[in-house]
Design a protein around this motif. Structure first.
Motif, mmCIF file in Angstrom:
data_model
loop_
_atom_site.group_PDB
_atom_site.id
_atom_site.type_symbol
_atom_site.label_atom_id
_atom_site.label_comp_id
_atom_site.label_asym_id
_atom_site.label_seq_id
_atom_site.Cartn_x
_atom_site.Cartn_y
_atom_site.Cartn_z
ATOM 1 N N ILE A 1 0.864 -1.186 0.000
ATOM 2 C CA ILE A 1 0.000 0.000 0.000
ATOM 3 C C ILE A 1 0.898 1.232 0.000
ATOM 4 C CG2 ILE A 1 -1.828 1.265 1.201
ATOM 5 C CD1 ILE A 1 -2.479 -1.334 2.709
ATOM 6 N N LYS A 2 0.575 2.192 -0.850
ATOM 7 C CA LYS A 2 1.288 3.470 -0.882
ATOM 8 C C LYS A 2 0.264 4.597 -0.850
ATOM 9 C CE LYS A 2 5.151 1.614 -3.621
ATOM 10 N NZ LYS A 2 6.067 1.855 -4.764
ATOM 11 N N MET A 3 0.509 5.603 -0.006
ATOM 12 C CA MET A 3 -0.438 6.712 0.133
ATOM 13 C C MET A 3 0.297 8.018 0.354
ATOM 14 S SD MET A 3 -3.619 5.511 2.532
ATOM 15 C CE MET A 3 -4.550 6.994 2.080
ATOM 16 N N THR A 4 -0.372 9.119 -0.049
ATOM 17 C CA THR A 4 0.082 10.456 0.337
ATOM 18 C C THR A 4 -0.873 10.979 1.400
ATOM 19 O OG1 THR A 4 -1.218 11.493 -1.433
ATOM 20 C CG2 THR A 4 1.091 10.983 -1.911
ATOM 21 N N LEU A 5 -0.319 11.549 2.456
ATOM 22 C CA LEU A 5 -1.122 12.069 3.566
ATOM 23 C C LEU A 5 -0.790 13.542 3.757
ATOM 24 C CD1 LEU A 5 -0.615 9.066 6.026
ATOM 25 C CD2 LEU A 5 -2.591 9.507 4.557
ATOM 26 N N TYR A 6 -1.780 14.407 3.524
ATOM 27 C CA TYR A 6 -1.552 15.852 3.614
ATOM 28 C C TYR A 6 -2.148 16.410 4.911
ATOM 29 C CZ TYR A 6 -1.083 20.703 2.088
ATOM 30 O OH TYR A 6 -0.743 22.030 2.001
ATOM 31 N N ARG A 7 -3.454 16.299 5.060
ATOM 32 C CA ARG A 7 -4.100 16.684 6.321
ATOM 33 C C ARG A 7 -4.880 15.466 6.825
ATOM 34 N NH1 ARG A 7 -3.392 22.153 6.676
ATOM 35 N NH2 ARG A 7 -3.506 23.362 4.739
ATOM 36 N N VAL A 8 -4.497 14.982 7.999
ATOM 37 C CA VAL A 8 -5.088 13.760 8.536
ATOM 38 C C VAL A 8 -5.765 14.081 9.860
ATOM 39 C CG1 VAL A 8 -4.629 11.366 9.185
ATOM 40 C CG2 VAL A 8 -3.189 12.487 7.483
ATOM 41 N N SER A 9 -6.938 13.495 10.104
ATOM 42 C CA SER A 9 -7.648 13.747 11.357
ATOM 43 C C SER A 9 -6.880 13.131 12.527
ATOM 44 C CB SER A 9 -9.066 13.176 11.297
ATOM 45 O OG SER A 9 -9.041 11.817 10.919
ATOM 46 N N LYS A 10 -7.126 13.655 13.718
ATOM 47 C CA LYS A 10 -6.381 13.216 14.892
ATOM 48 C C LYS A 10 -6.716 11.770 15.290
ATOM 49 C CE LYS A 10 -5.259 17.585 17.207
ATOM 50 N NZ LYS A 10 -4.958 18.315 16.044
ATOM 51 N N ASP A 11 -7.886 11.281 14.906
ATOM 52 C CA ASP A 11 -8.279 9.904 15.232
ATOM 53 C C ASP A 11 -8.446 9.093 13.948
ATOM 54 O OD1 ASP A 11 -10.415 11.334 14.337
ATOM 55 O OD2 ASP A 11 -11.872 10.494 15.750
ATOM 56 N N SER A 12 -7.431 9.136 13.108
ATOM 57 C CA SER A 12 -7.532 8.609 11.753
ATOM 58 C C SER A 12 -7.649 7.090 11.693
ATOM 59 C CB SER A 12 -6.313 9.053 10.940
ATOM 60 O OG SER A 12 -6.307 8.432 9.678
ATOM 61 N N LYS A 13 -8.748 6.610 11.087
ATOM 62 C CA LYS A 13 -8.927 5.180 10.841
ATOM 63 C C LYS A 13 -7.960 4.704 9.757
ATOM 64 C CE LYS A 13 -12.506 4.809 13.614
ATOM 65 N NZ LYS A 13 -12.386 4.084 14.895
ATOM 66 N N ILE A 14 -7.608 5.595 8.849
ATOM 67 C CA ILE A 14 -6.681 5.226 7.775
ATOM 68 C C ILE A 14 -5.283 4.974 8.333
ATOM 69 C CG2 ILE A 14 -5.432 6.211 5.801
ATOM 70 C CD1 ILE A 14 -8.104 7.141 4.712
ATOM 71 N N ILE A 15 -4.848 5.821 9.249
ATOM 72 C CA ILE A 15 -3.544 5.593 9.881
ATOM 73 C C ILE A 15 -3.550 4.250 10.610
ATOM 74 C CG2 ILE A 15 -1.962 6.387 11.675
ATOM 75 C CD1 ILE A 15 -1.766 8.242 9.405
ATOM 76 N N GLU A 16 -4.635 3.967 11.330
ATOM 77 C CA GLU A 16 -4.749 2.683 12.033
ATOM 78 C C GLU A 16 -4.641 1.519 11.046
ATOM 79 O OE1 GLU A 16 -8.355 2.615 14.260
ATOM 80 O OE2 GLU A 16 -7.819 4.335 15.512
ATOM 81 N N ALA A 17 -5.295 1.670 9.884
ATOM 82 C CA ALA A 17 -5.266 0.598 8.885
ATOM 83 C C ALA A 17 -3.860 0.415 8.319
ATOM 84 C CB ALA A 17 -6.261 0.897 7.764
ATOM 85 N N LEU A 18 -3.141 1.506 8.081
ATOM 86 C CA LEU A 18 -1.771 1.405 7.561
ATOM 87 C C LEU A 18 -0.861 0.705 8.565
ATOM 88 C CD1 LEU A 18 -1.296 4.918 5.876
ATOM 89 C CD2 LEU A 18 -1.834 2.746 4.767
ATOM 90 N N ILE A 19 -1.038 1.034 9.826
ATOM 91 C CA ILE A 19 -0.239 0.377 10.868
ATOM 92 C C ILE A 19 -0.571 -1.113 10.919
ATOM 93 C CG2 ILE A 19 0.076 0.221 13.372
ATOM 94 C CD1 ILE A 19 -0.271 3.304 13.443
ATOM 95 N N ARG A 20 -1.843 -1.432 10.833
ATOM 96 C CA ARG A 20 -2.275 -2.827 10.844
ATOM 97 C C ARG A 20 -1.717 -3.576 9.636
ATOM 98 N NH1 ARG A 20 -7.123 -1.604 11.351
ATOM 99 N NH2 ARG A 20 -8.055 -2.270 9.373
#
Length: 705
Positions: free
Chosen positions: A392-411
């Motif tokens: 998975i490759k993504m660009t992250l510019y403005r991310v919410s403080k409780d990001s589900k996407i960040i959690e998914a990337l870590i997982r």
């Protein structure tokens, strides 16, 4: 290149154009049709926008003046002349905002049993409660700072609310200046008073008083034995733009963290707001102590820092807010959801992976009408767990403080997948949040990079590599908005989910450009800034000019946040003269003048400002009946075309092209939240002559069918 047409008479100053946009935001607050608590919200947005404008744009102009720079803008104004005009245009707007708060909002709220009180309005029981609250909850955290030969003028931090007081020693008669900082982030601006203490109404819904009023009328507690002669409120805005060199990634993070510490304190003062009735003695001390010039002084006839009105939305009165709207799961994605949907649960045998759906056809997402959580977030969630997904490759510019996407990337990283996240550390006012996410992602095994040296990465792209039958297939999302669950409910944005192999290969090469030393100069289908986007857009406009000159139909329709770039504006003027019909939907700044004879009579410009922030970008070209349509992350601004990494994708599916064409029609036919720009650069609100047509309301109801 097109013929040179730009002069000071046909390029609107970008700063004044921005003020015009913020005036349209204020107009929603002032509109009686806007629900009462939403009026407070839009007034708060107006103030918050203005704070950022001073911290960045005004600060930049002031720096130029101080450096002796006299270079003129496209409309032939020096930095000093622009500052003068900014003030001239802002002052009447600030008066309108304060008048609305004092003369409309407060009285209207009383009718709804909502009381925004001042200290002088309190009855005896309320005053006793407020004074006790001060002693127990506020007094211990306050630090009064005196000014005398032994105590220099205290530093006043950026956007802080303060009380200036003159204190007299009754024994010596000597007067002394003191400053008290009102608690900010740690306490609410409006302190709620128990309803059962109210003598105004037997059943109030909400009683509150601004915290600075509580502090101001208890100042004597801070200076025992002294007499408080006078007090007044003031607020400071400072230069908050970070000056960053092109550094290596580790050095960039260190530089940013240091810069953020400085920003919290603030740079030079660019605005001093004071209460209108401030005593002359106090004002002179403030201006001298902070080296403030008259041009940076704003007398405010009312409450300072109205951005805090946003807090009133917490009042539980749905009737005073917009009807609650929740987006729907995209019709083609309903079978891809795990668990319950709004229309019932999906049985296990009916479940389809999101990949099987995307593989069959391209999907066009339109947030918030299509739920972000069941589309983009679900795409990344399933990618994190699918055993066939390799990377998975993504660009992250403005991310919410409780990001589900960040959690998914870590997982995903924990599941052994190759995960790369490009985190843009220089996303203005989100730097600190992005630094924290970058550190957390790195600790979890995600490969984190910070983009191309010297460029801000603004593109919104996600690429998923999946192994299918001994081959790798690229699934991807290209969007107009950030991967942010919070803003996805507040902003309108578009996104494409697809497996188009040529676009997929373009994205693979774009990520190589972002993470390595690739000097990619061409792409198959994507228009990429700063490499091919400007040339591509200009070529598309020139093609419409050619059609028009050859007696065919030339037509351009575009929707974006801002139109500022001089070359694009110049080319649009040339297109108009050639007979190309141009319809533009510009939310914010527009430096082009429409409807001018011999220049732009074939150009129409509207702005739609509604309950959702219009953030999607669409570019539609007639192309002799075989229309070409694009969506992406870029506006027609120099920074987007030349100084950022952006990606704009063609939409090639016939049905999706038609869907976007109809979407543009909906916006162009809006007669409720639409403003049309006249030949003088002034936006006039459109009034409904018959049936009201609100683009956003229509999209809400259409999506529910």
């Amino acid at each position: 290149m097109s013929k040179t047409k730009l002069s000071k008479d046909n390029y609107l100053n970008r700063e004044l154009s921005w003020i015009g946009f913020n005036e349209r935001v204020l107009a929603i607050a002032l509109n009686q049709k806007t629900p009462l608590l939403e009026q407070a919200k839009f007034s708060a947005i107006f103030s918050n926008n203005l704070d950022e404008f001073f911290m960045v744009r005004v600060a930049s102009l002031k720096s130029q003046v101080e450096a002796g720079i006299t270079k003129r803008s496209e409309d032939n104004q020096t930095p000093k002349e622009q500052l003068i005009n900014i003030r001239k245009h802002l002052e009447p707007l600030l008066k309108k905002q304060q008048s609305h708060y004092k003369n409309n909002l407060i009285s209207s709220y009383i009718n709804e049993k909502i009381f925004l009180l001042e200290y002088k309005d309190l009855n005896d029981r309320q005053r006793t409660w407020v004074d006790n609250y001060f002693q127990t909850a506020i007094f211990p955290v306050l630090t009064p700072l005196a000014v005398d030969p032994a105590h220099p003028f205290p530093f006043v931090s950026n956007l802080s609310l303060n009380i200036a007081a003159l204190i007299r020693d009754p024994e010596t008669g000597k007067e002394q200046f003191a400053r008290v900082k009102v608690p900010g982030r740690t306490m609410d601006r409006f302190i709620t008073i128990p309803n059962d203490l109210s003598g105004i109404d037997p059943n109030p819904i909400y009683n509150a008083i601004p915290i600075e009023q509580i502090v101001a009328f208890n100042l004597h507690m801070l200076f025992p034995g002294m007499k408080v002669e006078q007090h007044s409120f003031f607020r400071v805005t400072r230069d908050a733009d970070l000056e960053l060199r092109d550094l290596e990634a580790d050095d960039l993070m260190i530089a940013l963290e240091e810069g953020l510490r400085k920003r919290r304190i603030g740079g030079e003062v660019v605005r001093l707001e004071v209460s209108k009735d401030i005593p002359v003695t106090i004002l002179e001390l403030l201006m001298e102590g902070m080296a403030v010039e008259e041009a940076d002084l704003y007398h405010i006839d009312g409450l300072l820092g109205l951005d805090d009105l946003q807090a009133l939305l917490k009042i539980d009165m749905p009737v005073l807010k917009y009807p609650q709207q929740r987006g729907q799961t995209h019709k083609l994605l309903k079978s891809s959801q795990r668990g319950l949907l709004e229309d019932g649960s999906i049985k296990q045998e009916e479940f389809k992976s999101i990949f099987s759906i995307i593989k069959k056809q391209d999907l066009l997402l339109h947030h918030p009408f299509d739920l972000f959580s069941t589309s983009v977030e679900e795409f990344i969630n399933q990618s994190a767990e699918d055993p066939q997904v390799m990377g998975i490759k993504m660009t992250l510019y403005r991310v919410s403080k409780d990001s589900k996407i960040i959690e998914a990337l870590i997982r995903a990283a924990e599941n052994g997948k190759q995960v790369m996240a490009l985190v843009e550390l220089k996303a203005r006012f989100d730097e600190d949040n992005n630094i924290q996410w970058a550190k957390q992602l790195e600790k979890s095994g995600v490969h984190v990079v910070y983009g191309v040296l010297g460029l801000k990465t603004h593109t919104k792209i996600a690429l998923v590599i999946r192994k299918e039958k001994e081959r790798l297939r690229s699934y991807f999302h290209i969007g107009t908005g950030n991967y942010n669950s919070k803003t996805s409910k507040l902003y309108t944005d578009l996104g494409l989910l697809s497996v188009n192999p040529e676009l997929g290969q373009d994205l693979i090469e774009l990520f190589n450009y972002l993470t390595g030393f690739s000097k990619q100069q061409t792409f198959r289908k994507l228009l990429v800034a700063p490499v091919t986007l400007r040339k591509g857009m200009e070529a598309l406009i020139r093609r419409e000019i050619k059609f028009a000159k050859n007696g065919k139909t030339g037509k351009i329709r575009a929707k974006m946040n801002s139109l500022v770039d001089p070359n694009i504006i110049n080319l649009l003027y040339e297109a108009s003269e050639a007979g190309v019909q141009i319809e533009l939907i510009i939310r914010g700044m527009c430096c082009l003048y429409p409807q001018r004879n011999g220049l732009s009579e074939n150009i129409k410009v509207i702005s739609v400002i509604g309950r959702y922030l219009e953030h999607s970008r669409v570019f539609w070209f007639h192309n002799d009946g075989n229309s070409e349509v694009f969506i992406g992350s870029a506006d027609w601004m120099r920074r987007n075309l030349d100084r950022r990494v952006e990606a704009v994708t063609p939409i090639e599916d016939k049905n999706l092209k038609e869907e976007l064409s109809q979407l543009l029609d909906i916006y162009l036919n809006d007669n409720c939240n639409s403003w049309e720009m006249n030949k003088d650069g002034i936006f006039i609100q459109q009034k409904s002559q018959d049936k009201e047509k609100s683009a956003q309301n229509l999209l809400i109801h259409t999506n529910k069918k």
